[in-house]
Design a protein around this motif. Sequence first.
Motif, PDB file in Angstrom:
ATOM      1  N   TRP A  10     -10.520  10.987   7.906  1.00 47.47           N
ATOM      2  CA  TRP A  10      -9.708  10.263   6.938  1.00 47.47           C
ATOM      3  C   TRP A  10     -10.522   9.659   5.803  1.00 47.47           C
ATOM      4  CZ3 TRP A  10      -5.212  10.757   5.122  1.00 47.47           C
ATOM      5  CH2 TRP A  10      -4.739   9.817   4.210  1.00 47.47           C
ATOM      6  N   VAL A  68      -1.842   2.913   5.339  1.00 45.32           N
ATOM      7  CA  VAL A  68      -1.466   3.881   4.310  1.00 45.32           C
ATOM      8  C   VAL A  68       0.048   3.856   4.137  1.00 45.32           C
ATOM      9  CG1 VAL A  68      -1.464   6.338   3.723  1.00 45.32           C
ATOM     10  CG2 VAL A  68      -3.449   5.336   4.859  1.00 45.32           C
ATOM     11  N   ALA A  99      -9.579  10.526   2.051  1.00 46.55           N
ATOM     12  CA  ALA A  99      -9.120   9.489   1.120  1.00 46.55           C
ATOM     13  C   ALA A  99     -10.006   9.433  -0.115  1.00 46.55           C
ATOM     14  CB  ALA A  99      -9.068   8.136   1.819  1.00 46.55           C
ATOM     15  N   ARG A 131      -0.835   7.051  10.045  1.00 51.29           N
ATOM     16  CA  ARG A 131      -1.356   6.625   8.737  1.00 51.29           C
ATOM     17  C   ARG A 131      -0.845   5.225   8.405  1.00 51.29           C
ATOM     18  NH1 ARG A 131      -5.650   7.678   8.223  1.00 51.29           N
ATOM     19  NH2 ARG A 131      -5.429   8.085  10.401  1.00 51.29           N
TER      20      ARG A 131
END
Length: 126
Positions: free
Chosen positions: A93, A22, A97, A17
């Motif tokens: 993802w 992230v 998200a 990540r």
Amino acid sequence: MKVLCDVHMPYRLVNQRRERGVDATHVNRILDGSETKDSEVAAFADANAMVLISKDRDFRDSHFLSGTPARLLRVTLGNLSNTALLALFEEHWDALACALAESPRYVELDSGGVIVFETTAHRTSW
């Protein structure tokens, strides 16, 4: 987005990540590490506006009963290799998200993909 990976999530997920931009942290790096109580993990995630990523059903129950953690991604895939887990996070993802941008929010990642559940704000009185 900021995420906190619970004790049973691999460090490789944190690294993956981070490589994607992230702000990711593992619970073993904060507070009392793997000895941190679930309530303290949830409170830390909420205080730092983080999404908690966990396999633990107790966090699901806490989210729906008391509103904490406010944003929870529960991985309900059972036992699978870390490589397979990371591949699923890569694949899903963007949807994760997007779903987790709102608070409160409970989302599951399972073999079928992403499931978003409706949640309500924490009740202060009954």
